[in-house]
Design a protein around this motif. Sequence first.
Motif, PDB file in Angstrom:
ATOM      1  N   ALA A 164      -5.281 -11.558   8.651  1.00 12.41           N
ATOM      2  CA  ALA A 164      -4.271 -11.922   9.645  1.00 12.41           C
ATOM      3  C   ALA A 164      -3.177 -10.871   9.711  1.00 12.41           C
ATOM      4  O   ALA A 164      -2.631 -10.464   8.686  1.00 12.41           O
ATOM      5  CB  ALA A 164      -3.672 -13.287   9.315  1.00 12.41           C
ATOM      6  N   ARG A 165      -2.860 -10.478  10.923  1.00  9.28           N
ATOM      7  CA  ARG A 165      -1.755  -9.538  11.148  1.00  9.28           C
ATOM      8  C   ARG A 165      -0.900 -10.100  12.288  1.00  9.28           C
ATOM      9  O   ARG A 165      -1.343 -10.159  13.439  1.00  9.28           O
ATOM     10  CB  ARG A 165      -2.305  -8.153  11.510  1.00  9.28           C
ATOM     11  CG  ARG A 165      -1.323  -7.196  12.168  1.00  9.28           C
ATOM     12  CD  ARG A 165      -0.268  -6.668  11.235  1.00  9.28           C
ATOM     13  NE  ARG A 165       0.664  -5.778  11.947  1.00  9.28           N
ATOM     14  CZ  ARG A 165       1.731  -5.222  11.413  1.00  9.28           C
ATOM     15  NH1 ARG A 165       2.026  -5.446  10.142  1.00  9.28           N
ATOM     16  NH2 ARG A 165       2.513  -4.452  12.123  1.00  9.28           N
ATOM     17  N   ALA A 180       0.445  -7.116   5.931  1.00 13.49           N
ATOM     18  CA  ALA A 180       1.843  -6.712   6.115  1.00 13.49           C
ATOM     19  C   ALA A 180       2.417  -7.293   7.401  1.00 13.49           C
ATOM     20  O   ALA A 180       3.078  -6.590   8.182  1.00 13.49           O
ATOM     21  CB  ALA A 180       1.971  -5.187   6.101  1.00 13.49           C
ATOM     22  N   SER A 181       2.189  -8.591   7.611  1.00 15.47           N
ATOM     23  CA  SER A 181       2.690  -9.245   8.822  1.00 15.47           C
ATOM     24  C   SER A 181       4.215  -9.166   8.886  1.00 15.47           C
ATOM     25  O   SER A 181       4.902  -9.230   7.866  1.00 15.47           O
ATOM     26  CB  SER A 181       2.232 -10.700   8.859  1.00 15.47           C
ATOM     27  OG  SER A 181       0.827 -10.796   8.989  1.00 15.47           O
ATOM     28  N   GLU A 182       4.731  -9.059  10.118  1.00 17.50           N
ATOM     29  CA  GLU A 182       6.169  -8.905  10.319  1.00 17.50           C
ATOM     30  C   GLU A 182       6.788 -10.081  11.065  1.00 17.50           C
ATOM     31  O   GLU A 182       7.980 -10.055  11.381  1.00 17.50           O
ATOM     32  CB  GLU A 182       6.437  -7.606  11.084  1.00 17.50           C
ATOM     33  CG  GLU A 182       5.953  -6.369  10.325  1.00 17.50           C
ATOM     34  CD  GLU A 182       5.964  -5.116  11.187  1.00 17.50           C
ATOM     35  OE1 GLU A 182       5.967  -5.267  12.433  1.00 17.50           O
ATOM     36  OE2 GLU A 182       5.981  -4.004  10.623  1.00 17.50           O
ATOM     37  N   LEU A 231      -2.975 -13.919   0.101  1.00 17.06           N
ATOM     38  CA  LEU A 231      -2.354 -12.725  -0.468  1.00 17.06           C
ATOM     39  C   LEU A 231      -1.724 -11.924   0.660  1.00 17.06           C
ATOM     40  O   LEU A 231      -2.047 -12.102   1.834  1.00 17.06           O
ATOM     41  CB  LEU A 231      -3.375 -11.883  -1.232  1.00 17.06           C
ATOM     42  CG  LEU A 231      -4.564 -11.273  -0.487  1.00 17.06           C
ATOM     43  CD1 LEU A 231      -4.192  -9.943   0.181  1.00 17.06           C
ATOM     44  CD2 LEU A 231      -5.725 -11.059  -1.435  1.00 17.06           C
ATOM     45  N   ARG A 232      -0.824 -11.058   0.274  1.00 13.04           N
ATOM     46  CA  ARG A 232      -0.156 -10.196   1.241  1.00 13.04           C
ATOM     47  C   ARG A 232      -0.338  -8.740   0.853  1.00 13.04           C
ATOM     48  O   ARG A 232      -0.126  -8.360  -0.309  1.00 13.04           O
ATOM     49  CB  ARG A 232       1.338 -10.518   1.316  1.00 13.04           C
ATOM     50  CG  ARG A 232       2.142  -9.503   2.143  1.00 13.04           C
ATOM     51  CD  ARG A 232       3.630  -9.790   2.147  1.00 13.04           C
ATOM     52  NE  ARG A 232       4.378  -8.687   2.731  1.00 13.04           N
ATOM     53  CZ  ARG A 232       4.556  -8.492   4.035  1.00 13.04           C
ATOM     54  NH1 ARG A 232       4.033  -9.345   4.904  1.00 13.04           N
ATOM     55  NH2 ARG A 232       5.247  -7.464   4.483  1.00 13.04           N
ATOM     56  N   LEU A 233      -0.718  -7.911   1.814  1.00 17.28           N
ATOM     57  CA  LEU A 233      -0.727  -6.465   1.624  1.00 17.28           C
ATOM     58  C   LEU A 233       0.670  -5.962   2.001  1.00 17.28           C
ATOM     59  O   LEU A 233       1.130  -6.171   3.131  1.00 17.28           O
ATOM     60  CB  LEU A 233      -1.781  -5.797   2.502  1.00 17.28           C
ATOM     61  CG  LEU A 233      -3.216  -5.746   1.958  1.00 17.28           C
ATOM     62  CD1 LEU A 233      -3.810  -7.149   1.821  1.00 17.28           C
ATOM     63  CD2 LEU A 233      -4.107  -4.904   2.876  1.00 17.28           C
ATOM     64  N   GLU A 252       1.281 -11.907  -3.868  1.00 20.21           N
ATOM     65  CA  GLU A 252       1.513 -10.658  -3.158  1.00 20.21           C
ATOM     66  C   GLU A 252       0.956  -9.531  -4.003  1.00 20.21           C
ATOM     67  O   GLU A 252       1.322  -9.359  -5.161  1.00 20.21           O
ATOM     68  CB  GLU A 252       3.007 -10.441  -2.920  1.00 20.21           C
ATOM     69  CG  GLU A 252       3.609 -11.456  -1.948  1.00 20.21           C
ATOM     70  CD  GLU A 252       5.027 -11.034  -1.528  1.00 20.21           C
ATOM     71  OE1 GLU A 252       5.574 -11.710  -0.667  1.00 20.21           O
ATOM     72  OE2 GLU A 252       5.529 -10.030  -2.064  1.00 20.21           O
ATOM     73  N   LEU A 253       0.066  -8.738  -3.410  1.00 17.17           N
ATOM     74  CA  LEU A 253      -0.552  -7.642  -4.133  1.00 17.17           C
ATOM     75  C   LEU A 253       0.076  -6.335  -3.695  1.00 17.17           C
ATOM     76  O   LEU A 253       0.221  -6.071  -2.506  1.00 17.17           O
ATOM     77  CB  LEU A 253      -2.066  -7.597  -3.884  1.00 17.17           C
ATOM     78  CG  LEU A 253      -2.872  -8.838  -4.295  1.00 17.17           C
ATOM     79  CD1 LEU A 253      -4.335  -8.562  -4.114  1.00 17.17           C
ATOM     80  CD2 LEU A 253      -2.588  -9.200  -5.743  1.00 17.17           C
TER      81      LEU A 253
END
Length: 423
Positions: free
Chosen positions: A54-55, A86-88, A106-108, A417-418
Motif C-alpha cells: 500500500a502506498r 512510506a505512505s504520506e 510493516l512500514r518501509l 516499522e522496518l
Amino acid sequence: MTHAFEFLFWLGVVWLGYVYVGYPALLCFVGLFRSFHPDASNSYLPPVSVLISARNEQKDIGWKIAETLAWNYPRELLEVLVASDASEDGTDEILANVSDPRFRALRLQERKGKNVALNRLHELARGELLFFTDANSHIESACLRKMVHHFADPRVGCVTGSERTIREEEEFVATIGTRAFLGYESLVNTLESRLGSVLVCDGSVFCIRSSLFSKLQPELANDFELPISIGSAGHAILFDSTAVSYEKATSDPLEEFRRKRRICCQGVIGFWRLRHDLHGLRGWQFFSRKVLRWLGILPLALCLVSSASLVSNAFYASALALQIVFYSLTSLGWLLAARKRLGSRATAFPFYFVMVNIAAFTGFLDALFGRRFNVWESPAHSRGARTEVPLQGEKSPVAEAIVQGQNLSIAQRPYTELEPEKR
C-alpha cells in the motif's frame, strides 16, 4: 511498388488477425490434444497469507482490510499482511488501529516500490499459499476458497482470478473500453488455462505456493515475473473465472494510458531478463500474446499507409474508407474521454483499442531507452471505490468497526516499522 504495398497491407491484416483471432483459435485447437485436468478438492484448506502493498491508500485500505478479514475461510488459517511503502497520508494510522490477531503490518521508511514491499512481506508470511491483491480491489468472500481447492493437485503452482470493473451510473469512454478489454483477456485466460499454462496473472487476484516464491525484481511486475518463473519450473498455472475481483476503472484516459505504458515497459524488461524461462509452448504464447501486441501499432500503420497508396484499386479504397470511419470514431471517443463525457461502445472500443496500442508501443520504446518503473503513482480516479459488496462468512469486530469509520483506541498494536536496511 504496388506489389510491395499489397504485401505490407496483408502483412498488417494477418498480424492483427493472428493476434486477436488466430491465437485464441490455435489455443482451442491445441487444447483438443493437450489439456490439463486438475485434481481439485473442496476439502483442501491450507494456511494462506494475503499480501498487500500500500502506498497512500487512505481512501481504500480500511475497507480492504475489513473485507479481507471477513472472507469465508477458516479464521485460524488466514493472515493478512500489509506493507506501507512510506505512505504520506493516513494509511499508517489506519493500519496501526487494526488489532485483529490475524493482521500484521510493516512500514518501509523510504519509498522502495511495490516489489520490495512484497519481498519484505514474504519474509513474514507463514502460509503455505500466498494470495496477492491490491488495496483498491474488492474480492468476493468465497473467492479464496474457489482458488485454493485447485492447489489440492500438487502439479498446480499458481491460480489467477478474473478482474471486473465496478459498474457505475455514469459510464465514461475509458471505463467502457477497460471493461471490454478485461472481457477479452478473460477469454484468452480461459483458453490458456485448459492447457494448464496461463501466461501471466491478474495482479489484483492471484495465488501461488509459498515454496515457489522467488525474490521479486524491483523493475518488474509481480503478476508477470512470478507466473513466468513458476511456469518455467514446470508447474501448472490456472485461471478460475469464478474467482472475481472488482475495481473502479479510471475515467481519466491519460491515467489509463500511463498505466498501460508502464505495464508494457515492465513487460519488455521482464521479457529480456526472463527470456531463458520462455521456451516451447510458453515461448509461443509469449510471442503471440505479448510481443506481437506490444508492436501492434505497426500493423495498424501498415494497413493505413498501404491502403492509401493503393486507393486506385476499388478493394483497397473500400478498406481505406473503413479505416477512416474507424479512426473518426476513435477521434470522437478521444474527445469524449478527454472531456469526461459519457460514451457508447461505438466510440469507446475504437478509442481504447488505438490508445492501448499506442501506449504499448510507447512502453516498448521506454524499455529500449532505459526507463524503469520501480515506483509509480496509482491512478487517482480508480481510488475511493467503497461499494456495497456483501461481506459473507465470519466478520471481525475490528473489521466491522473500520468499515463504519470508527477510530479504535488500542493499547497493544501489532504494527512494526522496518528500517530500509533491516529485514
